[in-house]
Scaffold this active site. Structure first.
Site, short mmCIF file in Angstrom:
data_model
loop_
_atom_site.label_atom_id
_atom_site.label_comp_id
_atom_site.label_asym_id
_atom_site.label_seq_id
_atom_site.Cartn_x
_atom_site.Cartn_y
_atom_site.Cartn_z
CB CYS A 38 -3.00 9.68 -6.42
SG CYS A 38 -4.42 9.05 -5.57
CG ASN A 77 -2.64 4.63 -10.17
OD1 ASN A 77 -3.73 4.26 -9.73
ND2 ASN A 77 -1.65 4.96 -9.39
CE LYS A 124 -3.57 2.63 0.33
NZ LYS A 124 -4.23 2.95 -0.95
N GLY A 130 -3.66 -3.45 -15.01
CA GLY A 130 -4.96 -2.93 -15.43
C GLY A 130 -5.89 -4.03 -15.89
CG ASN A 138 2.81 2.65 -4.34
OD1 ASN A 138 2.37 3.68 -3.86
ND2 ASN A 138 2.62 2.31 -5.60
CG ASN A 196 0.55 6.59 -6.68
OD1 ASN A 196 0.35 6.95 -7.84
ND2 ASN A 196 -0.41 6.42 -5.81
#
Ligand code: FMN
Length: 300
Positions: free
Chosen positions: A131, A193, A45, A244, A99, A128
């Site tokens: 977002c 993402n 996470k 994905g 991450n 990341n």
């Protein structure tokens, strides 16, 4: 026997199947559901410098073949991640990928520096940069090649761990962004993402989510993700990690053929926690049947 192992810079994975960030918690939550040792890797996470409470509910909304989420990057923060979460994974034989997310380049750099001190356990850092559901930062990094370069260059100065740039699909053209990642020294790129989407509650005559927009994931986004992987893998030489909508082994093979070196499984973990293990078996069976010896042999 086909060889499923892959290398991404100094990162060695016994197979190319990784659980995607945000869909496997801090890893340990899944220990009674699947054999974590069978995975190529676990991408944990997203972690920020300070703990984040995340968004108020609703956070999740199911769509046809997909999931909208507006979690708001809830996490325990780097201090608790290092002291409480990481030690729980110390006996597992799978590649741990951290991450990270920040509101500024400096925050990414500081996080990378903190994680680098734990290189005995953490084998790579995924940034990341994408977002869609946090008001500050997030979206701007993922759409601006200059900002992305600033973060990657800064992070590479403070760690020898492989750095994976996780990119947003919410851009006009991925090629200049992927190229900026490669030129700034990223060891790999992960794509994609979540896509920006929304849903309306027709009885309340209101958007479902307080932030109106949320991130779409799951089988619905697979064709878009494949397109991004194809475009990026034809534009840069560094490895691409395809993400994905992958929920079965046939999906994974499509990603390898489109140019992915490895893949991540996200939303599928929610409706089939064994998806990753089944996908590893499926890839092996397909390679054996078709006579492929290495993952890269499948590339078109
Ligand atoms: C509930 C949820 C939480 C997520 N949290 C993160 C996160 O913290 N960091 C990140 O880089 N991606 C996050 N993602 C994105 C996934 O890692 C993945 O890129 C995306 O869901 C597409 O893959 P999928 O269709 O297999 O789910 C999250 C996705 C979901 C569904």
């Amino acid at each position: 026997m086909p060889d499923l192992s892959i290398k991404i810079s100094s990162l060695y994975l016994k197979n190319p199947v990784i659980l995607a960030s945000g869909t496997c918690g801090y890893g340990i939550e899944l220990k009674d559901l699947i054999d974590l040792n069978s995975l190529g890797g676990l991408c944990l996470k997203g972690i920020s410098l300070k703990p984040r409470p995340g968004n108020p509910p609703p956070r999740i909304h199911e769509t046809a073949s997909g999931l909208l989420n507006s979690i708001g990057l809830e996490n325990v923060g780097i201090d608790r991640f290092i002291s409480e979460k990481l030690p729980l994974l110390k006996d597992y034989d799978t590649c741990i990928i951290a991450n990270i997310l920040g509101d500024s380049a400096q925050q990414y750099i500081e996080l990378a520096q903190r994680l680098d001190a734990h290189h005995d356990q953490i084998k790579a850092i995924e940034l990341n940069l994408s977002c869609p559901n946090v008001k500050c930062g997030g979206i701007a990094f993922g759409t601006d090649p200059k900002l992305i370069s600033q973060i990657i260059t800064g992070v590479k100065k403070v760690t020898n761990l492989p750095v994976i740039a996780k990119l947003s699909p919410n851009v006009q053209d991925i090629v200049p962004i992927a190229t900026a990642c490669e030129e700034s020294g990223a060891d790999a790129i992960s794509l994609i993402n979540t896509l920006l989407g929304t849903a309306i509650d027709i009885f309340r005559k209101k958007p479902v989510f307080n932030n109106i927009f949320a991130g779409l994931s799951g089988p619905a986004i697979k064709p878009v993700a494949l397109r991004f992987v194809w475009q990026a893998s034809h534009a840069v030489k560094i490895p691409i990690i395809g993400i994905g909508g992958i929920s079965k082994w046939e999906d994974a093979i499509e990603f390898f053929m489109a140019g992915a070196t490895a893949i991540q499984i996200g939303t599928a973990n929610f409706f089939n926690p064994s998806a990753s293990v089944q996908i590893i078996q499926g890839i092996k069976g397909f390679m054996r049947k078709m006579g492929y010896k290495k993952i890269e042999d499948m590339r078109i």
